[in-house]
Design a protein around this motif. Structure first.
Motif, PDB file in Angstrom:
ATOM      1  N   THR A 257      68.818  10.086 -91.662  1.00 56.46           N
ATOM      2  CA  THR A 257      68.327   9.271 -92.779  1.00 56.46           C
ATOM      3  C   THR A 257      67.986  10.158 -93.975  1.00 56.46           C
ATOM      4  OG1 THR A 257      67.367   7.738 -91.194  1.00 56.46           O
ATOM      5  CG2 THR A 257      66.578   7.578 -93.462  1.00 56.46           C
ATOM      6  N   PRO A 258      68.561   9.853 -95.164  1.00 67.05           N
ATOM      7  CA  PRO A 258      68.225  10.675 -96.333  1.00 67.05           C
ATOM      8  C   PRO A 258      66.810  10.393 -96.831  1.00 67.05           C
ATOM      9  CG  PRO A 258      69.898   9.001 -96.878  1.00 67.05           C
ATOM     10  CD  PRO A 258      69.512   8.779 -95.451  1.00 67.05           C
ATOM     11  N   ILE A 259      66.003  11.439 -96.934  1.00 66.41           N
ATOM     12  CA  ILE A 259      64.615  11.286 -97.387  1.00 66.41           C
ATOM     13  C   ILE A 259      64.352  12.234 -98.551  1.00 66.41           C
ATOM     14  CG2 ILE A 259      62.161  11.500 -96.718  1.00 66.41           C
ATOM     15  CD1 ILE A 259      62.960  10.684 -93.917  1.00 66.41           C
ATOM     16  N   CYS A 260      63.663  11.713 -99.566  1.00 64.32           N
ATOM     17  CA  CYS A 260      63.299  12.523-100.733  1.00 64.32           C
ATOM     18  C   CYS A 260      61.866  13.026-100.560  1.00 64.32           C
ATOM     19  CB  CYS A 260      63.416  11.688-102.009  1.00 64.32           C
ATOM     20  SG  CYS A 260      62.927  12.589-103.501  1.00 64.32           S
ATOM     21  N   PHE A 261      61.652  14.290-100.900  1.00 65.92           N
ATOM     22  CA  PHE A 261      60.313  14.892-100.836  1.00 65.92           C
ATOM     23  C   PHE A 261      59.872  15.415-102.193  1.00 65.92           C
ATOM     24  CE2 PHE A 261      62.190  15.234 -96.667  1.00 65.92           C
ATOM     25  CZ  PHE A 261      61.153  14.952 -95.799  1.00 65.92           C
ATOM     26  N   PHE A 262      60.703  15.203-103.232  1.00 65.60           N
ATOM     27  CA  PHE A 262      60.623  16.052-104.419  1.00 65.60           C
ATOM     28  C   PHE A 262      60.263  15.355-105.722  1.00 65.60           C
ATOM     29  CE2 PHE A 262      63.947  17.405-101.398  1.00 65.60           C
ATOM     30  CZ  PHE A 262      63.330  18.533-100.894  1.00 65.60           C
ATOM     31  N   GLY A 263      59.851  14.084-105.669  1.00 67.04           N
ATOM     32  CA  GLY A 263      59.531  13.451-106.941  1.00 67.04           C
ATOM     33  C   GLY A 263      58.674  12.215-106.777  1.00 67.04           C
ATOM     34  N   GLY A 264      58.012  11.829-107.865  1.00 65.21           N
ATOM     35  CA  GLY A 264      57.267  10.577-107.927  1.00 65.21           C
ATOM     36  C   GLY A 264      56.339  10.383-106.743  1.00 65.21           C
ATOM     37  N   GLY A 265      56.376   9.192-106.160  1.00 68.33           N
ATOM     38  CA  GLY A 265      55.512   8.840-105.036  1.00 68.33           C
ATOM     39  C   GLY A 265      55.750   9.711-103.812  1.00 68.33           C
ATOM     40  N   TYR A 266      56.981  10.173-103.632  1.00 63.13           N
ATOM     41  CA  TYR A 266      57.287  11.029-102.479  1.00 63.13           C
ATOM     42  C   TYR A 266      56.552  12.359-102.606  1.00 63.13           C
ATOM     43  CZ  TYR A 266      61.262   7.775-102.542  1.00 63.13           C
ATOM     44  OH  TYR A 266      62.049   6.657-102.594  1.00 63.13           O
ATOM     45  N   LEU A 267      56.604  12.903-103.820  1.00 65.36           N
ATOM     46  CA  LEU A 267      55.949  14.197-104.061  1.00 65.36           C
ATOM     47  C   LEU A 267      54.432  14.064-103.931  1.00 65.36           C
ATOM     48  CD1 LEU A 267      57.008  16.887-106.494  1.00 65.36           C
ATOM     49  CD2 LEU A 267      54.654  16.133-106.676  1.00 65.36           C
ATOM     50  N   ARG A 268      53.904  12.905-104.359  1.00 62.50           N
ATOM     51  CA  ARG A 268      52.454  12.707-104.248  1.00 62.50           C
ATOM     52  C   ARG A 268      52.041  12.482-102.803  1.00 62.50           C
ATOM     53  NH1 ARG A 268      51.492   8.048-106.454  1.00 62.50           N
ATOM     54  NH2 ARG A 268      53.488   7.664-107.471  1.00 62.50           N
ATOM     55  N   LEU A 269      52.897  11.774-102.050  1.00 60.01           N
ATOM     56  CA  LEU A 269      52.553  11.392-100.682  1.00 60.01           C
ATOM     57  C   LEU A 269      52.634  12.564 -99.699  1.00 60.01           C
ATOM     58  CD1 LEU A 269      51.897   9.121 -98.650  1.00 60.01           C
ATOM     59  CD2 LEU A 269      54.360   8.777 -98.400  1.00 60.01           C
ATOM     60  N   PHE A 270      53.737  13.315 -99.733  1.00 57.20           N
ATOM     61  CA  PHE A 270      53.937  14.345 -98.709  1.00 57.20           C
ATOM     62  C   PHE A 270      53.077  15.577 -98.985  1.00 57.20           C
ATOM     63  CE2 PHE A 270      58.131  12.103 -98.296  1.00 57.20           C
ATOM     64  CZ  PHE A 270      57.928  11.670 -96.990  1.00 57.20           C
ATOM     65  N   PRO A 271      52.579  16.212 -97.912  1.00 57.38           N
ATOM     66  CA  PRO A 271      51.757  17.417 -98.098  1.00 57.38           C
ATOM     67  C   PRO A 271      52.601  18.574 -98.640  1.00 57.38           C
ATOM     68  CG  PRO A 271      52.158  17.008 -95.764  1.00 57.38           C
ATOM     69  CD  PRO A 271      52.700  15.820 -96.500  1.00 57.38           C
ATOM     70  N   LEU A 272      51.934  19.444 -99.356  1.00 61.65           N
ATOM     71  CA  LEU A 272      52.615  20.550-100.029  1.00 61.65           C
ATOM     72  C   LEU A 272      53.438  21.416 -99.065  1.00 61.65           C
ATOM     73  CD1 LEU A 272      52.969  21.925-102.782  1.00 61.65           C
ATOM     74  CD2 LEU A 272      50.973  23.310-102.242  1.00 61.65           C
ATOM     75  N   PHE A 273      52.872  21.714 -97.876  1.00 65.24           N
ATOM     76  CA  PHE A 273      53.604  22.604 -96.960  1.00 65.24           C
ATOM     77  C   PHE A 273      54.950  22.000 -96.551  1.00 65.24           C
ATOM     78  CE2 PHE A 273      51.587  19.865 -93.826  1.00 65.24           C
ATOM     79  CZ  PHE A 273      52.556  19.774 -92.820  1.00 65.24           C
ATOM     80  N   LEU A 274      54.983  20.664 -96.438  1.00 66.03           N
ATOM     81  CA  LEU A 274      56.226  19.994 -96.056  1.00 66.03           C
ATOM     82  C   LEU A 274      57.230  20.013 -97.212  1.00 66.03           C
ATOM     83  CD1 LEU A 274      57.600  18.411 -93.795  1.00 66.03           C
ATOM     84  CD2 LEU A 274      56.596  16.319 -94.727  1.00 66.03           C
ATOM     85  N   ILE A 275      56.738  19.769 -98.424  1.00 67.98           N
ATOM     86  CA  ILE A 275      57.613  19.814 -99.605  1.00 67.98           C
ATOM     87  C   ILE A 275      58.210  21.217 -99.751  1.00 67.98           C
ATOM     88  CG2 ILE A 275      57.688  19.596-102.131  1.00 67.98           C
ATOM     89  CD1 ILE A 275      55.343  17.574-101.856  1.00 67.98           C
ATOM     90  N   GLU A 276      57.382  22.224 -99.536  1.00 69.87           N
ATOM     91  CA  GLU A 276      57.878  23.609 -99.645  1.00 69.87           C
ATOM     92  C   GLU A 276      58.918  23.900 -98.570  1.00 69.87           C
ATOM     93  OE1 GLU A 276      54.117  25.807-101.848  1.00 69.87           O
ATOM     94  OE2 GLU A 276      54.630  26.389 -99.799  1.00 69.87           O
ATOM     95  N   ALA A 277      58.638  23.475 -97.355  1.00 66.23           N
ATOM     96  CA  ALA A 277      59.585  23.720 -96.251  1.00 66.23           C
ATOM     97  C   ALA A 277      60.917  23.032 -96.534  1.00 66.23           C
ATOM     98  CB  ALA A 277      58.990  23.225 -94.936  1.00 66.23           C
ATOM     99  N   MET A 278      60.857  21.797 -97.066  1.00 73.32           N
ATOM    100  CA  MET A 278      62.081  21.054 -97.358  1.00 73.32           C
ATOM    101  C   MET A 278      62.828  21.670 -98.545  1.00 73.32           C
ATOM    102  SD  MET A 278      62.590  18.876 -95.101  1.00 73.32           S
ATOM    103  CE  MET A 278      61.599  18.667 -93.631  1.00 73.32           C
ATOM    104  N   THR A 279      62.085  22.244 -99.488  1.00 70.33           N
ATOM    105  CA  THR A 279      62.721  22.937-100.618  1.00 70.33           C
ATOM    106  C   THR A 279      63.531  24.129-100.107  1.00 70.33           C
ATOM    107  OG1 THR A 279      60.938  22.259-102.092  1.00 70.33           O
ATOM    108  CG2 THR A 279      62.303  24.097-102.840  1.00 70.33           C
ATOM    109  N   TRP A 280      62.919  24.932 -99.231  1.00 77.75           N
ATOM    110  CA  TRP A 280      63.645  26.072 -98.639  1.00 77.75           C
ATOM    111  C   TRP A 280      64.902  25.589 -97.920  1.00 77.75           C
ATOM    112  CZ3 TRP A 280      62.663  30.456-100.620  1.00 77.75           C
ATOM    113  CH2 TRP A 280      61.359  30.844-100.945  1.00 77.75           C
ATOM    114  N   ARG A 281      64.754  24.483 -97.212  1.00 78.93           N
ATOM    115  CA  ARG A 281      65.881  23.976 -96.430  1.00 78.93           C
ATOM    116  C   ARG A 281      67.054  23.594 -97.330  1.00 78.93           C
ATOM    117  NH1 ARG A 281      65.066  19.516 -91.682  1.00 78.93           N
ATOM    118  NH2 ARG A 281      67.131  18.602 -91.791  1.00 78.93           N
TER     119      ARG A 281
END
Ligand SMILES: [Zn+2]
Length: 316
Positions: A197-221
């Motif tokens: 399933t495609p999931i966004c971690f990088f903007g708007g409500g997604y960026l506000r909702l997800f914890p920073l460590f997860l956003i960073e991990a997904m950015t590296w990925r």
């Protein structure tokens, strides 16, 4: 004619701001009509300036997709963003959903917003993002209309399911749309496939909702997959005290969750990862864009001559 781009080392992240006001939340019964916008208490000057100061402080250049109404009423904000070295791009005029417009209405809206911005900054505007990522399968004329309006790139495709819009596609990296007579580069909103399933971690409500460590991990990925990460934010998202529109509990959560922590999150992300504008990304990676000759790029207004090597990941 689509071809994947950007399969190389040192991939950058792209940071973008959709410059609109607190009452431009889409698809609510309480969403104000454009005829009411002028009479509402705007927060855009303070909110956008707060973001501009954050970018100055962290020495980051971003792409600002201005809503035509904001540009017209607060042209000094466009000039200020331009003066500070950010890219000026278009978020349309009416903030209408693409799938609720006819092709000619959309074309007119896209052309008008481009002209407003070009008249303010005195040079060509090449970037576009529609309201609510509302390009869908039922709007096949979307890219064609943008090419006709002489845009060089777009970042409106959301490759997954969402409230409004969303386009089923396996093209997750930037790609070229068009042919010999013209075309543009599409930068889909970045998603990560989690269990298919495609999931966004990088903007708007997604960026506000997800914890920073997860956003960073997904950015590296994503960077490891040799794709740029497209971040996006709205000025209201760094303003916890902005007025609220009446809405259901579910939408209220999505629209207003974690407003207090978002500014710190953005500051951390722009410090940790190398961020650039769409235009610089294209200029720096032009020779890697398969199927795009320098002549074609010039025609699209994308060969800026800018060679700043703002790619790669910051060492921390
Ligand atoms: Zn918007």
């Amino acid at each position: 004619m689509d071809s994947p781009l950007g399969h190389h080392k040192g991939m950058a992240c792209i940071f973008s701001v959709d410059v609109e006001d607190w009452f431009h939340i889409l698809g609510l019964p309480s969403t104000p009509d454009p005829s009411q916008w002028d009479s509402l208490p705007s927060r855009i000057e303070q909110d956008f300036t707060r973001l501009l100061d954050l970018f100055s402080e962290t020495d980051v250049k971003v792409t600002c997709f201005f809503l035509g109404w904001v540009a017209r009423r607060f042209s000094h904000l466009v000039k200020e963003a331009d003066k500070r070295g950010h890219e000026i791009a278009s978020h349309g005029c009416s903030h209408g959903l693409v799938y609720e417009m006819r092709r000619h209405e959309f074309l007119h809206d896209a052309m008008e917003s481009k002209k407003i911005l070009e008249d303010i900054v005195g040079r060509r505007v090449v970037g576009y993002r529609c309201a609510g990522f509302s390009v869908v399968e039922e709007t096949p004329w979307f890219f064609d209309a943008l090419i006709e309006a002489e845009y060089g790139y777009d970042s409106s495709v959301f490759p997954g399911a969402r409230g409004h819009g969303g386009l089923k596609t396996n093209q997750l990296a930037p790609y070229f749309v068009g042919g010999d007579s013209g075309g543009l580069i599409e930068f889909p909103i970045t998603v990560v496939k989690i269990l298919g399933t495609p999931i966004c971690f990088f903007g708007g409500g997604y960026l506000r909702l997800f914890p920073l460590f997860l956003i960073e991990a997904m950015t590296w990925r994503v960077l490891a997959e040799r794709r740029p990460v497209v971040f996006y934010i709205h000025p209201r998202e760094v303003d916890p005290s902005h007025p609220r529109l009446p809405m259901s509990l579910g939408r209220r959560f999505k629209s207003y969750v974690n407003l207090r922590t978002t500014e710190a999150k953005i500051r951390r992300l722009v410090r940790r990862f190398q961020m650039t504008t769409f235009r610089s990304f294209i200029a720096n990676d032009l020779n890697r864009l398969t199927g795009l000759s320098p002549a074609q790029a010039t025609k699209l207004g994308l060969a800026t001559g800018s060679r700043d090597r703002s790619v790669g990941v910051k060492r921390v």
